[in-house]
Write an enzyme that holds these catalytic residues in place. Structure first.
Site, short mmCIF file in Angstrom:
data_model
loop_
_atom_site.label_atom_id
_atom_site.label_comp_id
_atom_site.label_asym_id
_atom_site.label_seq_id
_atom_site.Cartn_x
_atom_site.Cartn_y
_atom_site.Cartn_z
N GLN A 135 114.69 80.49 -35.41
CA GLN A 135 114.10 79.53 -36.69
C GLN A 135 113.75 80.70 -37.58
O GLN A 135 112.26 81.78 -37.28
CB GLN A 135 112.81 79.07 -36.13
CG GLN A 135 112.91 78.06 -34.75
CD GLN A 135 111.73 77.14 -33.99
OE1 GLN A 135 111.75 76.00 -33.94
NE2 GLN A 135 110.28 78.07 -33.83
N SER A 144 111.88 85.41 -33.17
CA SER A 144 112.10 85.48 -31.82
C SER A 144 113.93 85.78 -31.96
O SER A 144 114.31 84.80 -32.68
CB SER A 144 111.32 84.86 -31.33
OG SER A 144 110.50 85.15 -30.63
N GLU A 161 107.18 73.37 -29.64
CA GLU A 161 106.77 74.46 -29.40
C GLU A 161 105.27 74.56 -29.04
O GLU A 161 105.73 75.52 -27.67
CB GLU A 161 107.14 75.68 -30.62
CG GLU A 161 107.02 76.98 -30.75
CD GLU A 161 107.53 77.75 -31.78
OE1 GLU A 161 106.53 78.86 -31.51
OE2 GLU A 161 106.88 77.16 -32.89
N GLU A 184 93.37 79.39 -35.05
CA GLU A 184 92.68 78.82 -36.10
C GLU A 184 93.73 78.27 -36.85
O GLU A 184 92.42 76.72 -37.01
CB GLU A 184 92.22 79.79 -37.08
CG GLU A 184 91.06 81.33 -36.54
CD GLU A 184 91.75 81.86 -35.60
OE1 GLU A 184 91.76 82.73 -35.00
OE2 GLU A 184 93.26 82.39 -35.67
#
Length: 426
Positions: free
Chosen positions: A154, A189, A272, A398
């Site tokens: 991605q 990744s 995900e 966050e």
């Protein structure tokens, strides 16, 4: 009458799951070895649980691991077990999610190749293509993704657009039937082994940032694509920088409508953040908590009240995680896209992992950092070092807290600074 129909469907599902598991066990017995029994007591120093993180740095070993994963995925797909709850027209079996979960639990009883390199394709990108891509793109890519023929990555995060993906600056400019892409991505990744990427690009800089994004499938072997691995403190290099210089992408490889890419992003990130829910419900072997008990029994003191209290908290945390997963599974239906409420699972998992690492570091001490020769003491090092990364992947804690507050609890949005031209006195 309705109750009778519901009972009939339940019975039919049980029967069909039983038939699937019988077929699956025949396949797995032919290609994989069974794991040891799940009720076997964990004995420290026995078995094959020792980890040497240097092996993962070896490119030849990594290449062989990927080849094994692709070989198994192809065998499984060709046997009709590679995408159990996927549409038949794209190579799936057309069964229900409960069938896929049941087969996943069965697979957990066997020693399989490491399929981690294929997770992005089947867990994140595949559902996004199914939901947003054209029929031509779905037909061209989905069977190959679930068969393991293509490794995906991605191209989302950028140096100045991490969790705030709406701020992505990589540009895609239309040139006839093609788009020309320029920009930089980071923390990608598996980019170093990927064949294809799902990339988010800015296609209209003059509209609000969420509305000017478009997603594309980019050939990672195309001219203008440069991948630079990033070495991590674990010793591995699974993340990468990716530079895109005048990369040409056919418009037919666009996923979703022009300037509607943020919906594709949300679908991908939703999957995900709930990837843990797709793991088998039972490990089919010795679980993480049992291994932790082995650490404490060997290097700590289980009778110590402080360590006992922490063990109890970790056990409860593990059970809460499993209950969150089961809650999500119970609400899952065909075509359901994970909602923001499951961001709670990511927050809980991150906190649980931090507490586990805290206990491991206190019990193992220097054995984590230096291989003392004591069996297994060094095996937790990579887990400890990789835990901070889990707090970033799929959105920082966050950002995820904002998602839970705004989209689950209905709280007011976080205050944001006004643009300079809107500020009083400017």
């Amino acid at each position: 009458m309705a109750a009778d129909l519901g009972a009939d469907r339940t019975i039919a599902t049980v029967i069909s799951v039983g038939a699937l598991l019988a077929e699956g066990r025949t396949f797995l017995d032919a290609h994989c070895a069974r794991r040891r029994e799940g009720d076997e007591k964990f004995v420290w120093g026995q078995g094959s649980d020792r980890v040497n993180i240097l092996e993962e740095v070896d490119p030849a070993a990594a290449s062989a691991q990927l080849a094994d994963a692709k070989r198994y995925a192809a065998l499984r797909f060709d046997a009709g077990l590679g995408w159990i709850d996927g549409p038949v027209e794209y190579g799936g079996r057309g069964s229900m999610p409960e069938h896929a979960r049941a087969y996943g639990d069965l697979e957990a009883e066997y020693e399989l190749p490491n399929l981690a390199m294929l997770t992005i394709a089947t867990g994140f990108v595949g559902p996004a293509l199914l939901a947003h891509a054209t029929a031509e793109v779905r037909a061209a890519y989905l069977p190959r993704l679930y068969r393991g023929d293509l490794v995906m990555c991605q191209l989302f995060s950028e140096p100045n657009a991490g969790s705030d993906l709406a701020a992505a600056a990589t540009r895609a400019v239309r040139d006839g039937d093609e788009w020309v892409v320029n920009g930089q991505k980071v923390w990608t990744s598996s980019a170093h082994v990927a064949d294809v990427a799902l990339a988010v690009c800015r296609t209209d800089p003059d509209v609000p940032k969420h509305q000017g994004l478009t997603t594309f499938l980019i050939d990672m072997h195309a001219p203008g694509v440069e991948v630079r691995p990033l070495r991590q403190m674990t010793g591995t290099a699974g993340f990468n920088e990716v530079f895109l210089s005048d990369v040409r992408v056919p418009d037919s490889h666009r996923v979703g409508d022009v300037n509607a890419g943020f919906r594709v992003i949300l679908t991908t990130l939703g999957n995900e953040r709930t990837i843990a829910t797709r793991a088998p419900s039972s490990s089919g072997g010795i679980g993480q908590f049992e291994r932790l008990l082995g650490v404490v029994d060997t290097f700590g003191e289980r009778t110590d009240p402080v360590q006992r209290q922490r063990l109890a908290q970790l056990y409860v945390g593990g059970r809460i995680k499993q209950l969150l997963i089961e809650r999500w599974r119970a609400s899952l239906g065909p075509g359901v896209t994970p909602g923001p409420e499951m961001s709670v699972l990511k927050l809980h998992s991150c906190r649980h992992n931090r507490e586990l690492v805290r206990m491991l570091t206190e019990v193992l001490g220097p054995r984590l950092a230096a291989d003392t020769g004591e069996w297994g003491s060094f095996a937790w090092a990579e887990y400890v070092l990789s835990t901070p990364g889990a707090r970033i992947g799929g959105g920082t804690e966050e950002i995820v807290r904002n998602t839970v507050g705004e989209k689950v609890l209905g709280l007011a949005k976080e205050p944001r600074a006004r643009p300079p031209h809107e500020r009083i006195g400017v």
